[in-house]
Design a protein around this motif. Sequence first.
Motif: not given
Length: 86
Positions: A16-23, A68-76
């Motif tokens: 999602x966002x800046x992490x698309x296609x990598x995380x 509201x959503x919280x979490x991590x774009x770069x989870x793994x």
Amino acid sequence: MTNGLSWKLKVYPNGNGNAKKTYLSVFLEMVKGHKEQSKYEYRIDMIHPWDRELIVSWEYSSDFEVGECWGYNWFYRIEGIIEEGF
């Protein structure tokens, strides 16, 4: 639903966002809750399907209000998920 709270786990397998296609990106959304904003501690685990002792875990503390959503774009890293058999 627990104690009047309802949650939705949002998983983006291709990021999602800046992490698309990598995380892998993972978020928790408060769907139903109290009217005032409150801080919640939560943990998101990714458990290997064949080796239940291999766990990727992130712990968070966030101020939530309904919607509201919280979490991590770069989870793994997606590459790591494929290589390690997640």
